[in-house]
Design a protein around this motif. Sequence first.
Motif, short mmCIF file in Angstrom:
data_model
loop_
_atom_site.label_atom_id
_atom_site.label_comp_id
_atom_site.label_asym_id
_atom_site.label_seq_id
_atom_site.Cartn_x
_atom_site.Cartn_y
_atom_site.Cartn_z
N HIS A 29 -6.95 6.69 -3.70
CA HIS A 29 -6.05 5.96 -4.59
C HIS A 29 -4.62 6.47 -4.43
CE1 HIS A 29 -9.44 4.03 -6.29
NE2 HIS A 29 -9.77 4.94 -7.17
N ARG A 30 -3.66 5.61 -4.70
CA ARG A 30 -2.27 6.01 -4.66
C ARG A 30 -2.02 7.10 -5.70
NH1 ARG A 30 1.63 1.71 -5.15
NH2 ARG A 30 0.25 0.55 -3.80
N PRO A 70 -0.08 9.12 -8.57
CA PRO A 70 0.88 8.73 -9.61
C PRO A 70 2.22 9.42 -9.39
CG PRO A 70 -0.71 10.30 -10.47
CD PRO A 70 -1.19 9.92 -9.10
N ASP A 71 3.28 8.71 -9.73
CA ASP A 71 4.64 9.26 -9.70
C ASP A 71 5.11 9.63 -8.30
OD1 ASP A 71 4.66 9.10 -12.53
OD2 ASP A 71 3.65 11.04 -12.65
N VAL A 72 4.45 9.08 -7.26
CA VAL A 72 4.93 9.30 -5.89
C VAL A 72 5.29 7.94 -5.32
CG1 VAL A 72 4.34 10.11 -3.58
CG2 VAL A 72 3.46 11.32 -5.58
N PRO A 73 6.56 7.74 -4.93
CA PRO A 73 6.93 6.45 -4.35
C PRO A 73 6.31 6.29 -2.97
CG PRO A 73 8.72 8.00 -4.12
CD PRO A 73 7.65 8.69 -4.94
N GLY A 74 6.50 5.13 -2.37
CA GLY A 74 6.08 5.07 -0.99
C GLY A 74 5.44 3.83 -0.43
N GLN A 81 0.83 -1.21 0.00
CA GLN A 81 0.00 0.00 0.00
C GLN A 81 0.86 1.26 0.00
OE1 GLN A 81 -2.37 -1.19 3.47
NE2 GLN A 81 -4.21 -1.18 2.18
N ALA A 82 0.38 2.30 -0.70
CA ALA A 82 1.08 3.58 -0.77
C ALA A 82 0.70 4.46 0.41
CB ALA A 82 0.76 4.28 -2.08
N TRP A 83 1.62 5.40 0.77
CA TRP A 83 1.41 6.24 1.94
C TRP A 83 1.17 7.70 1.59
CZ3 TRP A 83 0.58 4.71 6.86
CH2 TRP A 83 0.68 3.32 7.08
N HIS A 84 0.98 7.99 0.31
CA HIS A 84 0.50 9.30 -0.11
C HIS A 84 -0.64 9.01 -1.09
CE1 HIS A 84 3.63 11.63 1.84
NE2 HIS A 84 4.50 10.74 1.41
N THR A 85 -1.87 9.40 -0.73
CA THR A 85 -3.03 9.04 -1.52
C THR A 85 -3.90 10.27 -1.81
OG1 THR A 85 -4.42 8.55 0.42
CG2 THR A 85 -3.08 6.74 -0.46
N ASP A 86 -4.77 10.11 -2.80
CA ASP A 86 -5.67 11.19 -3.19
C ASP A 86 -6.65 11.49 -2.07
OD1 ASP A 86 -6.84 12.70 -5.79
OD2 ASP A 86 -8.50 11.91 -4.61
N LEU A 126 1.31 16.93 -0.36
CA LEU A 126 1.73 15.69 0.29
C LEU A 126 2.03 15.93 1.75
CD1 LEU A 126 4.17 14.25 -2.41
CD2 LEU A 126 1.70 13.89 -2.18
N LYS A 127 1.69 14.97 2.59
CA LYS A 127 1.91 15.11 4.02
C LYS A 127 3.39 15.08 4.34
CE LYS A 127 0.80 12.94 8.46
NZ LYS A 127 0.02 11.86 9.13
N VAL A 128 3.84 16.08 5.06
CA VAL A 128 5.22 16.16 5.51
C VAL A 128 5.33 15.70 6.96
CG1 VAL A 128 7.20 17.68 5.86
CG2 VAL A 128 5.65 18.08 3.93
N ASP A 129 4.40 16.12 7.79
CA ASP A 129 4.40 15.74 9.20
C ASP A 129 2.99 15.92 9.75
OD1 ASP A 129 5.53 14.76 11.52
OD2 ASP A 129 6.19 16.71 12.25
N GLY A 130 2.70 15.25 10.86
CA GLY A 130 1.40 15.40 11.49
C GLY A 130 1.45 14.97 12.94
N VAL A 131 0.69 15.65 13.79
CA VAL A 131 0.64 15.34 15.21
C VAL A 131 -0.81 15.41 15.68
CG1 VAL A 131 2.98 16.19 15.68
CG2 VAL A 131 1.03 17.76 15.84
N ALA A 132 -1.05 14.86 16.85
CA ALA A 132 -2.36 14.94 17.49
C ALA A 132 -2.15 15.31 18.95
CB ALA A 132 -3.11 13.62 17.38
N TYR A 133 -3.14 15.99 19.54
CA TYR A 133 -3.05 16.33 20.95
C TYR A 133 -4.44 16.18 21.57
CZ TYR A 133 -5.18 20.81 19.65
OH TYR A 133 -6.05 21.76 19.16
N THR A 134 -4.48 16.00 22.88
CA THR A 134 -5.74 15.79 23.59
C THR A 134 -6.12 17.03 24.40
OG1 THR A 134 -4.67 14.91 25.56
CG2 THR A 134 -5.18 13.34 23.78
N ALA A 135 -7.33 17.01 24.93
CA ALA A 135 -7.79 18.12 25.77
C ALA A 135 -6.91 18.28 27.00
CB ALA A 135 -9.24 17.88 26.18
#
Length: 333
Positions: free
Chosen positions: A211-212, A214-218, A201-206, A313-322
Motif C-alpha cells: 500500500h502507498r 501515508p504522508d509520502v508524496p509520489g 500509483q505511488a512510488w514508495h510503498t509498504d 524509503l528507497k533513495v537509490d538502487g542498482v542491479a548487476y549481472t554475473a
Amino acid sequence: MPIKRYGVLRAAVIDRRIETTDTPHYQIQLRASGTDYRAAINVRSQQSPPELLYLAVDGFTHPLLDGLRALPDGFTELESRPGGLALDYIRGNLFRRQDLRPVPTAEPGPENDLGDFIDHYVRRALGDADARAYIFGQAWGPEPKADKIFHFSPGNGVHDVHMNQGNDGRFAGDDGVYQDGGLLLRFGDEWVAIFLAFQSQAWHTDDITGHRLPDVPGPGPTPGTGEPDHLVRIVAALANPVGPAPEAETVTLVNASPAEIDLTGWSVVDRATNRQALRGRLAAGAVLQVPLAAPVSLGNRGGTITLLDGAGLKVDGVAYTADQAREGWTIVF
C-alpha cells in the motif's frame, strides 16, 4: 489482498490486436506447448490522468534473466518474495523511475501512442519460432468458453501486466509486493523489457502490503518535494574482490545533493534484503566507500543493491549481472 495466481507466461507470439473499446487493451495471442493464451495489456487508465507510464528497455540486463531462460514454455506461478523471479518495480531495481514517461492511448498516425509502441516490439516476435515472450501478471482460465478476442478454446490468459502496488481508491485491494507485471521479449541473447504503470500509483510503498505510505508524496514518474530519490547515488561496487573468502566487498556512494546529509539510520540492502546500517555525515558532493560485512553479500552471480534512508524509503538502487562481477573489477553504475 494481493492479486491471485501471480506468475509469468513464457510463450511464442501468434497474433496481436490493438483493442479500442471503452477499456482499451493491447491484446496478444500466444502459444505454449500446444495451449493458446491471451495477454491483455492495459493502454488506458480508468483513473485520472488516463495516460499510462511506459518504458521500453532495449538490451535489458538483470540477474533475474538467468532464471527466466531456464523456465519451460507455459505459465509458471511465482512466489512473491525477494531473490526470485517475481518483479517489483520499487525493490527489484529494474529501471529508474524517472525513465518512465506518460504516453497517449491512441493518436492518429504511426508510432505515436502506447499501442503503437508496444506493437513495434511484439511485431518483431510475431511468427519468430525462436523468440519468446515472458508475460508477468495474474493468470485466468482455463474457461469453459472460447476466448472473446481470438476465439481459441478454452480461454486462458494473463492480465494485470503493469505495476501492482501503490494503488489509489478501489484498486488498493490489488496491492502487494513482488507481484508487478511486465512484458519481456527474448530474441536469442538479446532482451527487451517493457514496463507499465499508472500515474495515480505511488512510488514508495509498504514492504509488506504494497500500500502507498501515508504522508509520502509520489504519484507519477518524477519524485515530488519530500521524496529522497537520488539524493545519494550508488555509483560503484566491488562484488567479486581478489582473494579467498571472506571477501572485502564494497559499495561506493556519492552525495549528489547540494546539502550535507546525515546517514544515521540509513542502510545498504542486498538482493536477499539483508541490511547494513550506515552512520556519519556525508558532505555535498562527497564520496563514501562502504565496506560490507555479513550477512550482507553482493554475490558473484549477479544481484541488486539498494540504499534506504532513515524512514526506510528507497533513495537509490542498482542491479548487476554475473558478467559484470569479474574478479577484482569494480562495477561502475
